[in-house]
Design a protein around this motif. Structure first.
Motif, PDB file in Angstrom:
ATOM      1  N   LYS A  95      46.327  26.638  34.028  1.00  0.00           N
ATOM      2  CA  LYS A  95      44.909  26.654  33.663  1.00  0.00           C
ATOM      3  C   LYS A  95      44.031  26.948  34.878  1.00  0.00           C
ATOM      4  O   LYS A  95      43.091  27.750  34.797  1.00  0.00           O
ATOM      5  N   ILE A  96      44.327  26.304  35.992  1.00  0.00           N
ATOM      6  CA  ILE A  96      43.566  26.555  37.221  1.00  0.00           C
ATOM      7  C   ILE A  96      43.733  27.996  37.664  1.00  0.00           C
ATOM      8  O   ILE A  96      42.778  28.652  38.091  1.00  0.00           O
ATOM      9  N   ASN A  97      44.938  28.515  37.529  1.00  0.00           N
ATOM     10  CA  ASN A  97      45.193  29.900  37.897  1.00  0.00           C
ATOM     11  C   ASN A  97      44.386  30.851  37.014  1.00  0.00           C
ATOM     12  O   ASN A  97      43.827  31.838  37.510  1.00  0.00           O
ATOM     13  N   ARG A  98      44.311  30.588  35.730  1.00  0.00           N
ATOM     14  CA  ARG A  98      43.527  31.438  34.828  1.00  0.00           C
ATOM     15  C   ARG A  98      42.042  31.408  35.203  1.00  0.00           C
ATOM     16  O   ARG A  98      41.362  32.441  35.197  1.00  0.00           O
ATOM     17  N   ILE A  99      41.542  30.214  35.505  1.00  0.00           N
ATOM     18  CA  ILE A  99      40.119  30.090  35.880  1.00  0.00           C
ATOM     19  C   ILE A  99      39.840  30.846  37.174  1.00  0.00           C
ATOM     20  O   ILE A  99      38.857  31.593  37.276  1.00  0.00           O
ATOM     21  N   LEU A 100      40.689  30.674  38.182  1.00  0.00           N
ATOM     22  CA  LEU A 100      40.478  31.348  39.463  1.00  0.00           C
ATOM     23  C   LEU A 100      40.579  32.864  39.327  1.00  0.00           C
ATOM     24  O   LEU A 100      39.756  33.605  39.896  1.00  0.00           O
ATOM     25  N   ASN A 101      41.562  33.339  38.602  1.00  0.00           N
ATOM     26  CA  ASN A 101      41.705  34.786  38.416  1.00  0.00           C
ATOM     27  C   ASN A 101      40.515  35.374  37.664  1.00  0.00           C
ATOM     28  O   ASN A 101      39.978  36.421  38.033  1.00  0.00           O
ATOM     29  N   SER A 102      40.114  34.703  36.607  1.00  0.00           N
ATOM     30  CA  SER A 102      39.011  35.200  35.794  1.00  0.00           C
ATOM     31  C   SER A 102      37.692  35.175  36.564  1.00  0.00           C
ATOM     32  O   SER A 102      36.912  36.128  36.520  1.00  0.00           O
ATOM     33  N   SER A 103      37.425  34.094  37.284  1.00  0.00           N
ATOM     34  CA  SER A 103      36.165  34.009  38.033  1.00  0.00           C
ATOM     35  C   SER A 103      36.159  34.987  39.207  1.00  0.00           C
ATOM     36  O   SER A 103      35.119  35.568  39.518  1.00  0.00           O
ATOM     37  N   GLY A 104      37.294  35.195  39.848  1.00  0.00           N
ATOM     38  CA  GLY A 104      37.359  36.166  40.937  1.00  0.00           C
ATOM     39  C   GLY A 104      37.135  37.584  40.455  1.00  0.00           C
ATOM     40  O   GLY A 104      36.410  38.368  41.068  1.00  0.00           O
ATOM     41  N   GLN A 105      37.751  37.933  39.339  1.00  0.00           N
ATOM     42  CA  GLN A 105      37.600  39.274  38.777  1.00  0.00           C
ATOM     43  C   GLN A 105      36.156  39.529  38.343  1.00  0.00           C
ATOM     44  O   GLN A 105      35.564  40.546  38.677  1.00  0.00           O
ATOM     45  N   ALA A 106      35.584  38.603  37.596  1.00  0.00           N
ATOM     46  CA  ALA A 106      34.207  38.777  37.115  1.00  0.00           C
ATOM     47  C   ALA A 106      33.210  38.732  38.278  1.00  0.00           C
ATOM     48  O   ALA A 106      32.238  39.487  38.291  1.00  0.00           O
ATOM     49  N   GLY A 107      33.443  37.879  39.251  1.00  0.00           N
ATOM     50  CA  GLY A 107      32.553  37.794  40.415  1.00  0.00           C
ATOM     51  C   GLY A 107      32.515  39.095  41.203  1.00  0.00           C
ATOM     52  O   GLY A 107      31.444  39.562  41.611  1.00  0.00           O
ATOM     53  N   ARG A 108      33.678  39.684  41.430  1.00  0.00           N
ATOM     54  CA  ARG A 108      33.721  40.976  42.142  1.00  0.00           C
ATOM     55  C   ARG A 108      33.016  42.062  41.355  1.00  0.00           C
ATOM     56  O   ARG A 108      32.237  42.848  41.907  1.00  0.00           O
ATOM     57  N   THR A 109      33.274  42.121  40.068  1.00  0.00           N
ATOM     58  CA  THR A 109      32.692  43.169  39.234  1.00  0.00           C
ATOM     59  C   THR A 109      31.170  43.053  39.186  1.00  0.00           C
ATOM     60  O   THR A 109      30.457  44.030  39.434  1.00  0.00           O
ATOM     61  N   TRP A 110      30.666  41.883  38.872  1.00  0.00           N
ATOM     62  CA  TRP A 110      29.215  41.691  38.786  1.00  0.00           C
ATOM     63  C   TRP A 110      28.565  41.864  40.150  1.00  0.00           C
ATOM     64  O   TRP A 110      27.476  42.430  40.249  1.00  0.00           O
ATOM     65  N   GLY A 111      29.195  41.353  41.192  1.00  0.00           N
ATOM     66  CA  GLY A 111      28.635  41.484  42.537  1.00  0.00           C
ATOM     67  C   GLY A 111      28.491  42.934  42.950  1.00  0.00           C
ATOM     68  O   GLY A 111      27.465  43.350  43.499  1.00  0.00           O
ATOM     69  N   ASN A 112      29.515  43.744  42.676  1.00  0.00           N
ATOM     70  CA  ASN A 112      29.436  45.163  43.022  1.00  0.00           C
ATOM     71  C   ASN A 112      28.353  45.873  42.225  1.00  0.00           C
ATOM     72  O   ASN A 112      27.614  46.689  42.770  1.00  0.00           O
ATOM     73  N   ARG A 113      28.245  45.564  40.951  1.00  0.00           N
ATOM     74  CA  ARG A 113      27.238  46.234  40.119  1.00  0.00           C
ATOM     75  C   ARG A 113      25.823  45.880  40.550  1.00  0.00           C
ATOM     76  O   ARG A 113      24.965  46.751  40.691  1.00  0.00           O
ATOM     77  N   VAL A 114      25.562  44.617  40.738  1.00  0.00           N
ATOM     78  CA  VAL A 114      24.207  44.206  41.120  1.00  0.00           C
ATOM     79  C   VAL A 114      23.903  44.630  42.564  1.00  0.00           C
ATOM     80  O   VAL A 114      22.766  44.984  42.882  1.00  0.00           O
ATOM     81  N   GLY A 115      24.898  44.632  43.420  1.00  0.00           N
ATOM     82  CA  GLY A 115      24.699  45.124  44.785  1.00  0.00           C
ATOM     83  C   GLY A 115      24.330  46.599  44.805  1.00  0.00           C
ATOM     84  O   GLY A 115      23.463  47.026  45.581  1.00  0.00           O
ATOM     85  N   ILE A 116      24.965  47.393  43.954  1.00  0.00           N
ATOM     86  CA  ILE A 116      24.634  48.818  43.857  1.00  0.00           C
ATOM     87  C   ILE A 116      23.223  49.004  43.318  1.00  0.00           C
ATOM     88  O   ILE A 116      22.482  49.874  43.777  1.00  0.00           O
ATOM     89  N   VAL A 117      22.825  48.190  42.360  1.00  0.00           N
ATOM     90  CA  VAL A 117      21.453  48.260  41.856  1.00  0.00           C
ATOM     91  C   VAL A 117      20.468  47.964  42.992  1.00  0.00           C
ATOM     92  O   VAL A 117      19.449  48.656  43.144  1.00  0.00           O
TER      93      VAL A 117
END
Length: 183
Positions: A95-117
């Protein structure tokens, strides 16, 4: 300028006294104290009239804060996504692994998109300020329009127009809100 009079040792709010030999155990008279300004010094008076960040500082600020805000928001959304992906029989470690993987993936994606904006916005805003030599609400609105249109340009003209309108309205609302909170 060296100070020789005792009346000049009074503290002025725009200057501070500086003694170049204060860390040495040398008996130096107070005539070697200097009055240094506490405000930034500008070479030309035109520089002191403009209270604005340079285009490079603007670019770094908007891109960095956009990436940070996007990463935090994406990681928060990723936590909820990771929790939703739990299955029956998962161990705590899984469960911890799923949370960490999911939050890391979404954090990178959103961070890159908003940073580009933020990068596109800072570039367009600095370009508009350089061309018009004005920094007002309309500059931010034009930068928001351009940012939305450029960010969604690959999805077609209609999507770019809608995103441009949304970006202009959002930028205008942010600047107007900033003016309201200043008062």
């Amino acid at each position: 300028m060296a100070i020789n009079r005792s009346s000049d040792h009074e503290s002025d709010e725009n200057t501070r006294l500086y003694h170049p030999y204060q860390n040495y155990q040398v008996p130096i008279k107070s005539q070697y104290l200097y009055k240094l300004p506490t405000s930034p010094e500008f070479l030309f008076t035109e520089e002191s009239l403009k209270q604005r960040r340079s285009w490079g500082e603007n670019l770094t600020f908007y891109t960095g804060t956009g990436y940070l805000a996007g990463s935090v928001a994406g990681a928060s959304a990723g936590i909820f996504s990771g929790i939703k992906s739990f299955e029956n029989g998962d161990t705590t470690k899984l469960k911890i692994n799923r949370i960490l993987n999911s939050s890391g993936q979404a954090g990178r994606t959103w961070g890159n998109r908003v940073g580009i904006v933020g990068l596109i916005y800072a570039g367009i805003e600095s370009g508009v300020v350089a061309v018009t030599d004005k920094d007002d609400v309309w500059t931010s609105v034009v930068a928001g329009l351009g940012t939305g249109a450029v960010f969604r340009a690959a999805r077609g003209v209609r999507s770019a127009a809608v995103a441009g309108a949304f970006g202009g309205i959002a930028a205008g609302a942010v600047v107007a809100g900033k003016q309201v909170f200043k008062r």
